[in-house]
Scaffold this motif. Sequence first.
Motif, PDB file in Angstrom:
ATOM      1  N   LEU A 298      37.479 -12.989  33.557  1.00 58.22           N
ATOM      2  CA  LEU A 298      36.767 -13.543  34.709  1.00 58.22           C
ATOM      3  C   LEU A 298      37.710 -14.357  35.584  1.00 58.22           C
ATOM      4  N   TYR A 299      38.532 -15.196  34.951  1.00 59.56           N
ATOM      5  CA  TYR A 299      39.473 -15.998  35.721  1.00 59.56           C
ATOM      6  C   TYR A 299      40.550 -15.136  36.374  1.00 59.56           C
ATOM      7  N   TYR A 322      27.792 -10.974  37.834  1.00 52.37           N
ATOM      8  CA  TYR A 322      28.461 -10.675  39.098  1.00 52.37           C
ATOM      9  C   TYR A 322      29.731  -9.864  38.855  1.00 52.37           C
ATOM     10  N   LEU A 323      30.514 -10.264  37.855  1.00 49.32           N
ATOM     11  CA  LEU A 323      31.732  -9.530  37.520  1.00 49.32           C
ATOM     12  C   LEU A 323      31.408  -8.109  37.070  1.00 49.32           C
ATOM     13  N   VAL A 324      30.368  -7.971  36.282  1.00 46.99           N
ATOM     14  CA  VAL A 324      29.989  -6.640  35.782  1.00 46.99           C
ATOM     15  C   VAL A 324      29.636  -5.711  36.936  1.00 46.99           C
ATOM     16  N   LEU A 325      28.855  -6.194  37.886  1.00 46.09           N
ATOM     17  CA  LEU A 325      28.511  -5.371  39.043  1.00 46.09           C
ATOM     18  C   LEU A 325      29.747  -5.084  39.891  1.00 46.09           C
ATOM     19  N   ASP A 326      30.691  -6.021  39.896  1.00 51.42           N
ATOM     20  CA  ASP A 326      31.901  -5.875  40.704  1.00 51.42           C
ATOM     21  C   ASP A 326      32.822  -4.785  40.159  1.00 51.42           C
ATOM     22  N   ILE A 327      33.030  -4.786  38.838  1.00 50.68           N
ATOM     23  CA  ILE A 327      34.019  -3.873  38.268  1.00 50.68           C
ATOM     24  C   ILE A 327      33.406  -2.634  37.616  1.00 50.68           C
ATOM     25  N   LEU A 328      32.112  -2.677  37.322  1.00 48.24           N
ATOM     26  CA  LEU A 328      31.474  -1.552  36.647  1.00 48.24           C
ATOM     27  C   LEU A 328      30.326  -0.948  37.453  1.00 48.24           C
ATOM     28  N   GLY A 329      30.163  -1.418  38.674  1.00 49.99           N
ATOM     29  CA  GLY A 329      29.061  -0.933  39.496  1.00 49.99           C
ATOM     30  C   GLY A 329      29.144   0.549  39.814  1.00 49.99           C
ATOM     31  N   ASP A 330      30.363   1.111  39.775  1.00 47.83           N
ATOM     32  CA  ASP A 330      30.547   2.543  40.076  1.00 47.83           C
ATOM     33  C   ASP A 330      30.271   3.429  38.868  1.00 47.83           C
ATOM     34  N   TYR A 331      29.983   2.803  37.725  1.00 47.63           N
ATOM     35  CA  TYR A 331      29.697   3.566  36.503  1.00 47.63           C
ATOM     36  C   TYR A 331      28.219   3.411  36.165  1.00 47.63           C
ATOM     37  N   PRO A 332      27.391   4.373  36.528  1.00 48.29           N
ATOM     38  CA  PRO A 332      25.940   4.248  36.329  1.00 48.29           C
ATOM     39  C   PRO A 332      25.597   3.985  34.860  1.00 48.29           C
ATOM     40  N   GLY A 333      24.792   2.961  34.652  1.00 45.08           N
ATOM     41  CA  GLY A 333      24.329   2.635  33.310  1.00 45.08           C
ATOM     42  C   GLY A 333      25.108   1.535  32.632  1.00 45.08           C
ATOM     43  N   ILE A 334      26.378   1.318  33.028  1.00 44.78           N
ATOM     44  CA  ILE A 334      27.192   0.312  32.347  1.00 44.78           C
ATOM     45  C   ILE A 334      26.720  -1.116  32.675  1.00 44.78           C
ATOM     46  N   PRO A 335      26.440  -1.447  33.956  1.00 44.02           N
ATOM     47  CA  PRO A 335      25.864  -2.775  34.198  1.00 44.02           C
ATOM     48  C   PRO A 335      24.551  -2.993  33.434  1.00 44.02           C
ATOM     49  N   GLY A 336      23.770  -1.938  33.321  1.00 46.16           N
ATOM     50  CA  GLY A 336      22.544  -2.042  32.538  1.00 46.16           C
ATOM     51  C   GLY A 336      22.831  -2.328  31.076  1.00 46.16           C
ATOM     52  N   LEU A 337      23.945  -1.771  30.559  1.00 43.20           N
ATOM     53  CA  LEU A 337      24.344  -2.036  29.184  1.00 43.20           C
ATOM     54  C   LEU A 337      24.672  -3.504  28.988  1.00 43.20           C
ATOM     55  N   PHE A 338      25.371  -4.110  29.958  1.00 38.78           N
ATOM     56  CA  PHE A 338      25.737  -5.514  29.810  1.00 38.78           C
ATOM     57  C   PHE A 338      24.505  -6.416  29.855  1.00 38.78           C
ATOM     58  N   VAL A 339      23.613  -6.178  30.793  1.00 41.90           N
ATOM     59  CA  VAL A 339      22.396  -6.995  30.862  1.00 41.90           C
ATOM     60  C   VAL A 339      21.552  -6.765  29.605  1.00 41.90           C
ATOM     61  N   ALA A 340      21.575  -5.538  29.092  1.00 41.79           N
ATOM     62  CA  ALA A 340      20.890  -5.269  27.828  1.00 41.79           C
ATOM     63  C   ALA A 340      21.507  -6.081  26.699  1.00 41.79           C
ATOM     64  N   ALA A 341      22.844  -6.273  26.749  1.00 44.39           N
ATOM     65  CA  ALA A 341      23.511  -7.096  25.739  1.00 44.39           C
ATOM     66  C   ALA A 341      23.019  -8.536  25.807  1.00 44.39           C
ATOM     67  N   ALA A 342      22.896  -9.052  27.041  1.00 39.17           N
ATOM     68  CA  ALA A 342      22.382 -10.418  27.204  1.00 39.17           C
ATOM     69  C   ALA A 342      20.946 -10.515  26.696  1.00 39.17           C
ATOM     70  N   TYR A 343      20.143  -9.507  27.000  1.00 39.18           N
ATOM     71  CA  TYR A 343      18.767  -9.509  26.533  1.00 39.18           C
ATOM     72  C   TYR A 343      18.692  -9.355  25.024  1.00 39.18           C
ATOM     73  N   SER A 344      19.612  -8.580  24.450  1.00 37.33           N
ATOM     74  CA  SER A 344      19.608  -8.392  23.000  1.00 37.33           C
ATOM     75  C   SER A 344      19.777  -9.725  22.288  1.00 37.33           C
ATOM     76  N   GLY A 345      20.735 -10.525  22.784  1.00 31.04           N
ATOM     77  CA  GLY A 345      20.931 -11.835  22.193  1.00 31.04           C
ATOM     78  C   GLY A 345      19.694 -12.699  22.310  1.00 31.04           C
ATOM     79  N   THR A 346      19.034 -12.611  23.449  1.00 31.64           N
ATOM     80  CA  THR A 346      17.845 -13.433  23.653  1.00 31.64           C
ATOM     81  C   THR A 346      16.684 -12.979  22.778  1.00 31.64           C
TER      82      THR A 346
END
Length: 613
Positions: A298-299, A322-346
């Motif tokens: 991130l830094y 924000y970083l995920v959408l920035d660097i992985l936004g061109d890969y369909p499904g990958i940003p969804g995977l990261f948010v799913a990771a955050a939700y999994s923890g919750t």
Amino acid sequence: MDNKENTAASFSTWDYVVFALMLVISAAIGVYYAFAQRRQQTTRDFLVAGQSMTAVPIALSLTASFMSAITVLATPVEVYCNGAMFILSCLGFILMVAISSEVFLPIFYRLGITSTYEYLELRFNKVVRLCGTMLFIIQTLVYTGVVIYAPALALNQVTGISLWGALISTGVVCTFYCTLAVVWTDVFQVIMMLAGFLAVIVQSVLIQGGVSVIFNDSADGGRLNMWDFDPSPLRRHTFWTILIGTTFIWTSMYGINQAQVQRYVSCKTLLHAKMSLYINLLSLWAILLSSGFCGLCLYSFYKNCDPWTAKMVSAQDQLMPYLVLDILGDYPGIPGLFVAAAYSGTLSTVSSSVNALAAVTVADLIGPYFSLSEQQLSWASKGLSVFYGIACIGLAGLASLMGGLLQTTISVLGALGGPLLGLFSLGILFPSANSNGGLAGLVSGLIMSLWVCIGAQIYKPLAENVRPLPLQTHGCNMTTAENDILNWTSYPTQGSYATSAEQHKAVDRPLLADYWYSLSYMYFCPVGTLVCIVIGQTVSLFSGGRRLKLEPGLTLIKEDLTCYKIYKILKQKATRNSNRLDMITEKEKSGRTNLAFCDVELDITKIQAHRTA
């Protein structure tokens, strides 16, 4: 990334599909086990899985219980803003696992209790038990509210829905999930968290040109500040504050917290229970190191253009989405995977916490006072899960007013969990501690920890204690003069501080503000624990604690310690070997009576002459 523009990236259709798929799989696992075990009618089976679990699934479930969206979102931001020193928590995890497995786990497993607070009544009395139960309920509700708030921030960033809409939808999903099985689903969710981190790390390394580039950028920005041995307790983060604070805070979560103890007692043997903790240590390291490296990534990306200062995100804890959408936004499904990771923890954390709240309420507040059948108690447990889930949604709204996620979480857990850790430690380690001392210690520890915690929220610590690292905006493509001159050098959401000028202006700032209230938030838990033990033991000794007669099994004994068991095994082997040698020696001595083994050389001529005569 230089010349970063404020683009409005958002979820694609495939991101929604991946995110929804994670929720469906989690629910499907829970529904499957709910139906597979539908004949289990007792509340104990619902809460502790009938004591049939093995070490590996319990270990991953232990990890998922407190590795929530706070870890996924807030730990990288902590490293991004204040450096990688927080990763030293790995050392505290080692001490936590050793203490939890050797001191607390044997007691709870031996007693076979559903609620840890049953122990307080067995060891002290019913009043101490009720006080401990109420404090646990308050602590867990506040903490769970913060945990629900965390993924709502991420969902708000990537989808654009309102924060309250995200909070309510997150809470509803978590509440439904809490009524399902919570062990095997946690295994799946730990895998999801690691997968989300891995996606960010791999793509960051590829874009930046290698791991060495990320480390070099972090070193140039002062983010590799790992080894600060300043002993001052006022410094926000040093080697000592991280090591000591992490040990106390995580022991309060793993050693005595109902959510974790429920998992210990669900293991089929004590050995499996202990092994689950040590296997859990490896997964804790994996997740913490992954989240820490994500902070360095991130830094490396935003070293010249901080998105929060540039108003590209509404909260710093939205930097990772924000970083995920920035660097992985061109890969369909990958940003969804990261948010799913955050939700999994919750999901795993909320389900564990709410299930623990239901267990404690049934065992401590309903079971002893109402005559209900096992079937009714089981339904009461599930109903309470729904009730507590709804309550946590409301508290999640309050969490948005409390500042950054990581420091808020540790402060709450420390201030409320420290006195509880002290109370259980008092009962287990000090045979002379009585109910008067237990109650006095708990109240004293709670007053002290809340005093310093609330004071720290009101009076900001001095800049020299926080020592924030600079974040730049000169690489941003800004259109307003206001943003052009921004060069943010503080961390107001998780490490706010008062400058010298502000200190002099605040004439009503008390003396305690620069000392007692400036104590590192990592020490809130140790303060509550140590005050509880000292006051509790002192009161006990002056109120007849020396004459106290305890039931066996309520305090730690040497046979509970693994090191003592190893010593006994080695001693038995040594004794067996010694006995074997003694037996051989005795046989050799007895064998000397046989002429064949005589050392004296025989005169054959004399023997023959004697026989002839």
